[in-house]
Every structure is written in C-alpha cells, then in structure tokens.
Design an enzyme around this catalytic site. Structure first.
Site, mmCIF file in Angstrom:
data_model
loop_
_atom_site.group_PDB
_atom_site.id
_atom_site.type_symbol
_atom_site.label_atom_id
_atom_site.label_comp_id
_atom_site.label_asym_id
_atom_site.label_seq_id
_atom_site.Cartn_x
_atom_site.Cartn_y
_atom_site.Cartn_z
ATOM 1 N N CYS A 136 3.172 4.756 2.978
ATOM 2 C CA CYS A 136 4.345 4.494 3.994
ATOM 3 C C CYS A 136 4.295 3.236 4.491
ATOM 4 O O CYS A 136 3.552 2.663 5.132
ATOM 5 C CB CYS A 136 4.378 5.550 4.820
ATOM 6 S SG CYS A 136 4.811 7.183 3.965
ATOM 7 N N HIS A 188 -2.405 6.975 3.598
ATOM 8 C CA HIS A 188 -1.146 7.211 4.777
ATOM 9 C C HIS A 188 -1.346 5.962 5.685
ATOM 10 O O HIS A 188 -2.072 5.416 5.938
ATOM 11 C CB HIS A 188 -1.427 8.377 5.511
ATOM 12 C CG HIS A 188 -1.269 9.775 4.862
ATOM 13 N ND1 HIS A 188 0.004 10.110 4.358
ATOM 14 C CD2 HIS A 188 -2.089 10.868 4.240
ATOM 15 C CE1 HIS A 188 0.047 11.309 3.664
ATOM 16 N NE2 HIS A 188 -1.330 11.609 3.561
#
Length: 366
Positions: free
Chosen positions: A190, A148
């Site tokens: 991301c 992440h």
C-alpha cells in the site's frame, strides 16, 4: 607550452574514456527478494516473493546470486491445506516452494536492520558468503519487496518499519562503495510509490504498485486455503515475464506499460529521473535474467587418445595393452576442446596512464 598542456590534457581524457569503456557492460546480475510479513493471512506476500524467485531463476540468475528473505514459513503452517506447498493461483497447478528453494533469511532473521546490512555489506564476519550480496561496480541488482506499508514506510513482521529515508541512505552507501551499476527497485505494498520518493542515488529505476493514499489489492483467493494467493501488481508483472525466455528482447518500457491501473485498482508508479538509460533500450533480462556470453574455443589442445578414461573393476587384474602392429593404420585422433583462459585485459594500466598524463600536464602548465 600551452599547446603541450592541451595535448596532454586531451590524452588524459582519452585514456579515461578508454578505462571507463572497459567496465561498461555488467558481468553479473543479482536479485534481493524480500517478504516482510508474518501470519497466515499474509500468505500472498510469501507467494509474491516466491513467484519472483521462480521467475528470475528460470530466466538465468543462479541461486548463488539470489538473496531470498521470507518472514514466515507458510509451507509448514498448520493451517496450510496443502502442506509443504505454496501456490500463486487457485488452480494450484504450480508449486512455488518445491524442493529447489534456497531461503537465505527466514522468520525472525528478516528485519529492517538485516536488509540494510545486507545491501551495504555491513554484516558480521561470521555470516557466510552464501548469505551476502557480493555485488560490485558492474552488477545490476533487482530489489523486490512486498508486505504491508504506508506513507514512506514498509512494515517488517508487524513490529518495526523501514522508512523511505533508510532505504535511500542504503542505496547511497551502495553507490559510494561501488556496489552496483544499476538497480531496479520494485515494491508491492500500500502507498508503495512513496517508498522510493527519497532516493537520490544515480542509476536507480524504481516502480511501485500504488500511489500515496491508495491501497494495493490482492488478485484472487483460494477457497481451500481461505486466503488470497497473490497481489495484483505481482500478478500482472508475472503475466508478461512468464511469456519470455532469457534470450527475449522485451524492454522495460513494455513491462511497465502492461501494468494497467484499471486492472490493478490502483495507480502503479515509475520513477525514471535517476536512471541513465531509456526504458526502450533497457531489456527485461538486464535485471530479471542472467545471460552471459560464452567463448567457444577455435582449436583443440589435447587428444582423447592420450587419456585413459577406463578404470579396472575392483579385484580384477590389469592386462597391459597389446603393442600395435607397425603396419596397422593409425586411428583418427579425437581431439578434446579445452578453452583457453579468457584473461580480461587489466584496467589499472589505463587508469595509471590517466594519472601520469594529468601529472605531466600540471607540471607543464606550471
């Protein structure tokens, strides 16, 4: 006098070019594969990393040249409906974990500090060679990371972050220490493209799964596990890699052209300004494979007839071999081919010649 100076300077430059040419080809490839996420719902990040691990092993990079970092132990998670297995497809045909996976760093060992120390070789003295990146100036290194992230950072275990400046500094230290020839940095997270924005070191090729402000999405889920099993960036990268072998001439340009933004639901990024070679000339196996030239000996050096390859059974008597009859024909000699040492020509002599000629040129000009 000036003519002699120019002659010596030209000889020095020629010797320097020869010395550089002797170390032009990489002789070893390495892979650093990092999953930074914990917890069951991040199953896909472990699957991403193990998928890359399986691919680079299949294409020829040996386990001793792979550093595998997994922040969680998904095969032994009590929620795993398929114990001791990790899959990357809903049909569960392929077990990514199996019995041949060598995890170098696992669980709480996987931190931002550990990764930086691993890349820069600043690990404590007690760390064994099997857990070190023993690369050199002729090494090509694949660095794959998944987890992440956000704008110029990647989270480690939901407790700390690795920043873009930290990563750029690690690559800069590697370059100064001559720990690589070329690096392919790939990140699936991301806003992944922001993580390589601060890199300034030469010969680094970087690719990411999503642009600034964009998310990186999973590809599909498994209903038995109840979680996604692979991300889109990794899925479509593997879609091409699974169709080649270690002798393939597929270029990196073809690999990155296969990453369709429509299929990925994000904008994959590619940074080539630091990379010296054209992507059309760089092969996928330059980073994902381990193809080494093999020297075949042209002449045998000893006879199999001179070697006794049989051993007597335990407790049995050894009977001396009968003397052959002088009139009996001699059997054909079978030869064992043993390769001669392929000693590489020392490179220090060319560098020493450069220094000597340069010194003479300075004396002459002065």
């Amino acid at each position: 006098m000036k003519l002699l100076f120019y002659i010596l300077a030209w000889l020095a430059l020629t010797a320097l070019a020869l010395a550089t040419a002797t170390t032009d080809d990489a002789h070893n490839n390495w892979a650093v594969l990092v999953c930074t996420s914990r917890f069951w719902f991040n199953y896909r990040h472990v699957a991403n990393t193990l998928s890359m691990y399986r691919t680079v092993k299949r294409l020829g990079i040996p386990d001793e040249n792979i550093l595998l970092l997994l922040a969680d132990d998904m095969p032994c998670n009590p929620r795993n409906a398929q114990p001791a297995r990790v899959i990357n497809n809903a049909d569960a045909r392929l077990d990514l974990y199996g019995d041949a996976v060598e995890v170098d760093y696992r669980g709480y060992e996987v931190t931002a500090e550990t990764l930086i120390r691993l890349l820069t070789d600043r690990l404590p003295a007690h760390v064994p060679r099997s857990k070190r990146l023993l690369s050199d100036h002729a090494s090509r290194i694949l660095v794959f990371m998944t987890g992440h992230g956000g704008d110029e950072f990647l989270k480690f275990q939901d407790s700390e972050e690795l920043g873009a400046h930290d990563l750029a500094d690690a690559f800069a230290q590697m370059y100064e220490a001559r720990r690589y020839k070329e690096i392919l940095f790939m990140v699936d997270t991301c806003q992944a493209n922001t993580l390589y924005s601060q890199i300034k070191s030469p010969n680094v090729l970087a690719a990411g799964s999503s642009a600034k402000g964009e998310n990186s999405y999973s590809h599909h889920m498994d209903t038995d596990l109840g979680v996604a099993v692979i991300d889109r960036f990794t899925y479509y990268t593997l879609d091409l890699l699974e169709g080649i072998d270690r002798t393939a001439n597929t270029s990196l340009a073809e690999l990155f052209a296969a990453l369709d933004p429509v299929k990925m639901h994000s904008t994959p990024g590619l940074r080539t300004d630091l990379f010296a070679r054209s992507l059309d000339q760089a092969k996928v196996t330059d980073f994902f494979g381990g193809v080494r030239p093999v020297r075949v000996p042209s002449e045998p050096v000893c006879s199999l007839d001179e070697i006794d390859v049989t051993a007597p059974a335990a407790g049995s008597e050894v009977t001396p071999a009968a003397e052959p009859s002088p009139s009996a024909p001699k059997p054909a000699r079978r030869m064992l081919a043993v390769p001669k040492p392929d000693l590489e020509t020392p490179k220090w002599h060319a560098l020493g010649l450069v220094g000597f000629l340069g010194f003479m040129a300075l004396i002459t000009y002065a």
